[in-house]
Design an enzyme around this catalytic site. Sequence first.
Site, short mmCIF file in Angstrom:
data_model
loop_
_atom_site.label_atom_id
_atom_site.label_comp_id
_atom_site.label_asym_id
_atom_site.label_seq_id
_atom_site.Cartn_x
_atom_site.Cartn_y
_atom_site.Cartn_z
N HIS A 116 11.71 -34.56 -40.66
CA HIS A 116 12.51 -34.09 -39.52
C HIS A 116 12.38 -32.58 -39.40
O HIS A 116 12.76 -31.86 -40.31
CB HIS A 116 14.00 -34.43 -39.72
CG HIS A 116 14.30 -35.89 -39.61
ND1 HIS A 116 15.57 -36.35 -39.32
CD2 HIS A 116 13.52 -36.98 -39.71
CE1 HIS A 116 15.54 -37.68 -39.28
NE2 HIS A 116 14.32 -38.09 -39.52
N TYR A 166 24.99 -34.21 -36.07
CA TYR A 166 26.28 -33.82 -36.64
C TYR A 166 27.19 -33.53 -35.45
O TYR A 166 26.94 -32.58 -34.70
CB TYR A 166 26.15 -32.55 -37.49
CG TYR A 166 25.41 -32.75 -38.81
CD1 TYR A 166 24.02 -32.79 -38.85
CD2 TYR A 166 26.11 -32.89 -40.00
CE1 TYR A 166 23.35 -32.98 -40.06
CE2 TYR A 166 25.45 -33.06 -41.22
CZ TYR A 166 24.07 -33.10 -41.23
OH TYR A 166 23.41 -33.28 -42.43
N PRO A 171 29.45 -33.83 -48.55
CA PRO A 171 28.12 -34.25 -48.11
C PRO A 171 27.63 -33.61 -46.81
O PRO A 171 26.48 -33.82 -46.42
CB PRO A 171 28.26 -35.77 -47.94
CG PRO A 171 29.72 -36.01 -47.77
CD PRO A 171 30.43 -34.94 -48.51
N LYS A 218 23.47 -31.49 -49.68
CA LYS A 218 22.92 -30.68 -50.77
C LYS A 218 22.98 -31.32 -52.16
O LYS A 218 22.35 -30.82 -53.09
CB LYS A 218 23.67 -29.33 -50.85
CG LYS A 218 23.38 -28.42 -49.70
CD LYS A 218 22.03 -27.77 -49.85
CE LYS A 218 21.51 -27.19 -48.57
NZ LYS A 218 20.26 -27.72 -48.09
N TYR A 270 19.88 -25.20 -44.63
CA TYR A 270 19.75 -26.66 -44.53
C TYR A 270 18.42 -27.14 -45.13
O TYR A 270 18.39 -28.11 -45.88
CB TYR A 270 19.87 -27.08 -43.06
CG TYR A 270 20.10 -28.56 -42.87
CD1 TYR A 270 21.33 -29.14 -43.18
CD2 TYR A 270 19.09 -29.38 -42.38
CE1 TYR A 270 21.54 -30.50 -43.02
CE2 TYR A 270 19.30 -30.74 -42.21
CZ TYR A 270 20.52 -31.29 -42.53
OH TYR A 270 20.74 -32.64 -42.37
C1 PHB Z 1 22.88 -39.75 -45.13
O1 PHB Z 1 21.87 -40.12 -44.53
O2 PHB Z 1 23.50 -40.52 -45.87
C2 PHB Z 1 23.38 -38.36 -44.94
C3 PHB Z 1 22.68 -37.49 -44.13
C4 PHB Z 1 23.14 -36.19 -43.98
C5 PHB Z 1 24.28 -35.77 -44.62
C6 PHB Z 1 24.97 -36.64 -45.44
C7 PHB Z 1 24.52 -37.94 -45.60
O3 PHB Z 1 24.73 -34.50 -44.45
#
Ligand code: PHB
Length: 394
Positions: free
Chosen positions: A72, A202, A294, A298, A386
């Site tokens: 990505h 997000y 989460p 990280k 990120y």
């Molecule tokens: C996930 O795919 O489980 C996932 C992706 C991004 C995050 C947290 C979890 O920030």
Amino acid sequence: MRTQVGIIGAGPAGLLLAHLLHLRGIESVVLEARSREEIEATLRAGVLEQGTVDLLEESGVGERMRREGMLHEGVILRFGGLSHRVHLAELTGGRAITVYAQHEVIRDLVKARLDRGGQILFGVKDVSLLDLDTKLPKLRFHGADGAVREIACDYIAGCDGFHGVSRPSVPSRVRREYTRVYPFGWFGILVEAPPATEELIYAYHDRGFALVSTRSPQVQRLYLQCNPSDAPGDWPDGRIWDELHARLAGNDGFKLAEGRIFQKGVIAMRSFVVEPMQHGRLFLAGDAAHIVPPTGAKGLNLAVADVRVLAQALTGFYASGRSDLLERYSETALRRVWRAEHFSWWMTSMLHRFHDESPFHHRLQLSQLQYVAGSRAAATMLAENYVGLPFGEN
Ligand code: PHB
Ligand code: APR
């Protein structure tokens, strides 16, 4: 039994450490409380930083990740009914993330160890750490057959996660812990559906945070901000879809595909760091030493960064007798840990509703999001954290 490095825990930290040490001719034994089937089935986030991907590839365990992982080059912030893309690669000189689930990383690492004759003892019980202040620390445990065993080691790596035995083995008088518990959790689901988006979304909304992630072309991973005390029973499928549609709604035609939900769970949100990450001949790595919420993706990457530093320090000791890198392990690892702690806290604070806070706070969050979406400087700050700062630059 005798080994050079005794490792507690076959999570990403313990397994990768064992593999990196093996590549440098250093012997280890990994003790794991659960079975191989269990560790390979535990579903966890799967966003790999550029440095994590590079390290796995360099050390010969990246073949399936390269084939099956999804690269990505951007990530989406969604608020006010619109999506705003942060172009990770363009803002960071070509760095990106790879979405490849943690249990797949575990499977690749277990296979790599076992194929090369590595020792992972599954199903061990009652591990205790002895003589940490001496030159011959020991691990005592019950083997899967119930017999008491002891392994004498030069060094011990505590890679046994947040609830393990390693961190409590450091005397509390030399241990300093930093904690923040957030007043919300994440409700996570796995869904049989095609991807709704090519990149992770997000979303910040009046009703709370939502995240659209993916596992494969057939399986999607979605999360919703929820009460930390919620249980799966509080969230019938209809309520989940109503909330997800509401939080992701907009005027741009974005549509979330529904599908069969086959897994539900609540994740607590916490920040935690212990200092120092070493004591005598014990070194802590990964979740044993720190937890991040989460939101910044990280957790796995920090575990990898820790064991990279630790493997280098142990190599320095075995290859040329130098102990300075080992002495500085905690200091070196903590610089990256605190950077990730700050970033994860910042993302979490920007993207969640804190229901006890005022409308003033809500306006500040929206302003922050607009700034990140509109300013190259602000977006670069998000992007470089990120995708992960290059090792040594934090
Ligand atoms: C996930 O795919 O489980 C996932 C992706 C991004 C995050 C947290 C979890 O920030
Ligand atoms: N004895 C032996 N093994 C233990 C013990 C114990 N007393 N306690 C825990 N373990 C094992 C667990 O069963 C688990 O397999 O240690 C392993 C720790 O693995 P993780 O919790 O995955 O921790 P880590 O390797 O540091 O990886 C961090 O995992 O929790 C996620 O989001 C986090 O992605 C991050 C990553």
